[in-house]
Motif scaffolding. Structure first.
Motif, PDB file in Angstrom:
ATOM      1  N   ILE A 203       0.854  -1.192   0.000  1.00 47.38           N
ATOM      2  CA  ILE A 203       0.000   0.000   0.000  1.00 47.38           C
ATOM      3  C   ILE A 203       0.889   1.242   0.000  1.00 47.38           C
ATOM      4  N   ASN A 204       1.031   1.839  -1.163  1.00 46.43           N
ATOM      5  CA  ASN A 204       1.809   3.064  -1.238  1.00 46.43           C
ATOM      6  C   ASN A 204       0.903   4.268  -1.031  1.00 46.43           C
ATOM      7  N   ASN A 205       1.552   5.397  -0.749  1.00 46.08           N
ATOM      8  CA  ASN A 205       0.788   6.604  -0.426  1.00 46.08           C
ATOM      9  C   ASN A 205       0.926   7.664  -1.506  1.00 46.08           C
ATOM     10  N   LYS A 206      -0.219   8.207  -1.924  1.00 45.38           N
ATOM     11  CA  LYS A 206      -0.225   9.156  -3.053  1.00 45.38           C
ATOM     12  C   LYS A 206       0.548  10.422  -2.767  1.00 45.38           C
ATOM     13  N   VAL A 207       0.301  11.017  -1.609  1.00 45.47           N
ATOM     14  CA  VAL A 207       0.951  12.284  -1.289  1.00 45.47           C
ATOM     15  C   VAL A 207       2.462  12.095  -1.139  1.00 45.47           C
ATOM     16  N   SER A 208       2.852  10.913  -0.672  1.00 44.51           N
ATOM     17  CA  SER A 208       4.283  10.652  -0.452  1.00 44.51           C
ATOM     18  C   SER A 208       5.058  10.476  -1.750  1.00 44.51           C
TER      19      SER A 208
END
Lengths: 335, 324
Positions: free
Chosen positions: A179-184
């Motif tokens: 699960i990667n993070n969009k803002v990051s």
């Protein structure tokens, strides 16, 4: 398996770290392919697979129809017959569409078959708010999957973790949800050029401290580091732990920290009620109750869908200020 | 179609083995000797036998909740199958899966499945794998008329067609989605009609006639093997017993007279008559085959009942694979 953490050599963005991991893994292992909605020609809407089609061709980088159940099934059937697929579910919010494939098929096939299936399947997805994408494109639903035996779940907090955890996930012989993070995605950090793995199930003490433990998940790691700096001004020495993997969860590292600091808080972007923070807090009180000087705190999103309007969304998503405020509240409750 | 006597007798044997396995399994369930629920394949044997006669061990199948027949026809071992039904550690799944998850990956049998419509997405993954490796292996996806209403079927059919995957979708249309008659659960008579919506051939055959199934399946499987992409083969068949078990739950959803009508077209009886008429298998020989199958089933049941239950220590084993 031992952790192979190589020395940092250059700055790389989170998004480039993910695509570099994909490319290097695919060069290493011809059984790896990547399939998902617009991952080939479009390089994914987030850019995580940019350049892969050109290097590996349409046989290994595959644009699928918009069919999330079909995509997971494609990965599962291929994994069960000896390939090592990476499948992409564009937004984590779309996982509701393929929940049966993940929960009843992918997670359980090995056990139901008496251990006879090996399922080296990586499911990559993007979570988190912050882009005014509203209620169906912004959620963090990791708790759903941590509850299901048979799945592993990782949430990288930065570029270094994004590459190293992806490598470990793809090489793992089990289904792993990354699960990667969009803002990051725009975050920059030192990332080694070579392939390296970050061991699954092993937490990382990002910032050592003595007075307070913050267990921060995904994007809340950088926010908690900021909070720790704010609290340092108050004379508080905060330890920040990034679990990196949520399933299996490294309870030992967290408990060891709490036995030292006597106070703890869990921070995640997901809705607080029923979030993974509740499980972590329960594990802390089960294993370190006698060491605790205060109730274990939890920072998470309020109990509402993710709002669209920027000021509302800003209010919704936890940040460094809210983490610091919760630490102060917990300390203030103590006599 | 020219079919060798050997191939005809082989299909007959597969059907008899399924029938015998299921008749005895049904009795064991109704008497409470095996735990849980069984979905019996009795009446539908011609479908599994006619399709599987074309498959190699390296070809895969996905199955359904009514999956025993598929595994028997694919070459499944009676002892391991019965041990699984009895929940014993010597079973195919070490007693962890039971009837609804029975599988044999070495035979390419990717599992019975407790979720209606779960097979098609898995089947296209296996078919993709065959294509990716440049083999000429084929995947056959068995599903029912009920499953043809699940979104998973439509997603998988579309993907199979657009990727030209070596997969054959075999619809076992037994006229009912559980207790709901086909005319009440879909507005078409032929599930095969749905094939055209995905750009693949769709064919309807009499699923009680093993020769009809064999012929149509052979064409579809050969097409897939030669890179011609997927097909949908609908076999009109009938469930002689209830949705679950023999007598089932006692829901009055069909008349006994309807069952009797279909029983007149029992796929095994019809095929035996034909083989006898053509002088390929005498009634006496057929009876011997039934007896042999029954003896094998009884031996397997004895093996299963004599086998140990899994130890409690097995509970947490097999959840994950230890990665090297």
């Amino acid at each position: 398996m031992t952790t192979v953490e190589a020395k940092p050599t250059r700055q790389l963005s989170y998004v480039a770290a993910v695509s570099e991991a994909f490319a290097q893994l695919m060069r290493e292992d011809p059984d790896i392919f990547l399939a998902g909605e617009d991952v080939a020609l479009g390089g994914s809407v987030f850019g995580v697979s940019r350049g892969l089609l050109k290097e590996f061709g349409p046989e290994r980088v595959i644009d699928t129809p918009i069919s999330e159940s079909g995509i997971i099934g494609l990965g599962l059937g291929a994994a069960a017959t000896g390939l090592r697929p990476i499948v992409d579910i564009m937004f984590m919010d779309f996982m509701g569409v393929c929940m049966d494939e993940i929960v009843n098929q992918v997670a359980k096939m090995k056990y139901m078959f008496g251990g006879k299936a090996k399922l080296p399947l990586t499911i990559h997805t993007m979570a988190g708010g912050g882009g005014s994408m509203a209620a169906q494109h912004s959620q963090s639903l990791e708790a759903w999957f941590c509850h299901v035996p048979g799945l592993k779940v990782v949430m990288p907090s930065g570029p270094y973790e994004a590459k190293g955890l992806m490598v470990a996930a793809v090489r793992d012989d089990n289904p792993v949800i990354v699960i990667n993070n969009k803002v990051s995605l725009r975050m920059q950090a030192d990332v080694p050029e070579e392939l390296y793995e970050i061991e699954l199930g092993r937490a990382h003490v990002v910032r050592p401290g003595t007075n307070f433990t913050i267990v921060a998940i995904g994007r809340m790691v950088p926010e908690s580091l900021k909070a720790a700096e704010m609290l340092a001004a108050d004379g508080l020495d905060v330890e920040v732990i990034d679990p990196r993997t949520l399933q299996p969860f490294d309870t030992a590292t967290v408990v060891e920290s709490v036995r030292k600091t006597h106070r703890a808080l869990v921070a995640h972007e997901a809705v607080r009620f029923g979030g993974i923070g509740a499980e972590i807090a329960a594990q802390i009180q089960e294993e370190a109750f006698d060491y605790l000087d205060a109730p274990v705190g939890r920072v998470g999103a309020p109990f509402s869908p993710v709002p669209f309007s920027p000021p509302l969304e800003k209010e919704y998503i936890p940040d460094a200020g809210r983490v610091a405020a919760e630490v102060r509240r917990i300390l203030g409750k103590q006599v | 179609m020219n079919v060798s006597t050997e191939a005809l007798r082989d299909m007959h044997l597969r059907m008899v083995r399924i029938r015998t396995f299921e008749e005895e399994a049904g009795k064991l369930m109704e008497s409470g000797r095996v735990p849980g629920s069984l979905h019996l394949y009795v009446g539908e044997e011609a479908v599994a036998a006619g399709v599987m006669a074309h498959l190699r061990d390296s070809d895969q199948i996905t199955s359904t909740h009514r999956g025993h027949g598929h595994l028997v026809a694919k070459g499944g071992d009676f002892k391991q199958m019965y041990a699984e039904l009895f929940g014993r550690s010597t079973g195919y799944c070490k007693g962890k899966g039971g009837s609804m998850h029975i599988s044999d990956l070495d035979l390419g049998m990717l599992g019975a499945n407790g979720i209606v419509g779960a097979g098609p997405p898995i089947a296209i993954g296996a078919a993709f794998s065959n294509q990716y490796r440049k083999t000429d292996n084929v995947t056959v996806c068995f599903f029912g008329d009920g499953a043809s209403n699940e979104g998973t079927f439509h997603e998988a059919a579309n993907m199979a067609a657009v990727f030209k995957l070596p997969v054959v979708f075999v619809c076992e249309n037994n006229g009912f989605g559980e207790f709901t008659r086909q005319e009440r659960h879909q507005a078409i008579q032929d599930v095969a009609d749905r094939a055209s919506g995905y750009g693949m051939p769709g064919v309807v055959v009499d699923g009680m006639d093993v020769m009809a199934v064999y012929e149509a399946a052979g064409e579809a499987i050969m097409r897939a093997r030669r890179g011609g992409g997927p097909s949908l083969l609908e076999c009109k068949t009938y469930r002689f017993y209830d949705h679950v078990g023999i007598r089932g739950l006692g829901v009055a959803y069909r008349d006994d007279s309807e069952v009797l009508e279909w029983r007149k077209r029992d796929p095994i009886t019809m095929f035996e008559r034909k083989l006898d008429e053509e002088g390929l298998l005498s009634a006496g020989e057929a009876a011997g085959i039934h007896e042999t199958a029954l003896a094998e089933v009884r031996e397997a049941i004895a093996f299963a009942e004599a086998s140990p239950f899994p130890d409690a220590s097995a509970l947490l084993e097999d959840v994950y694979t230890a990665t090297d």
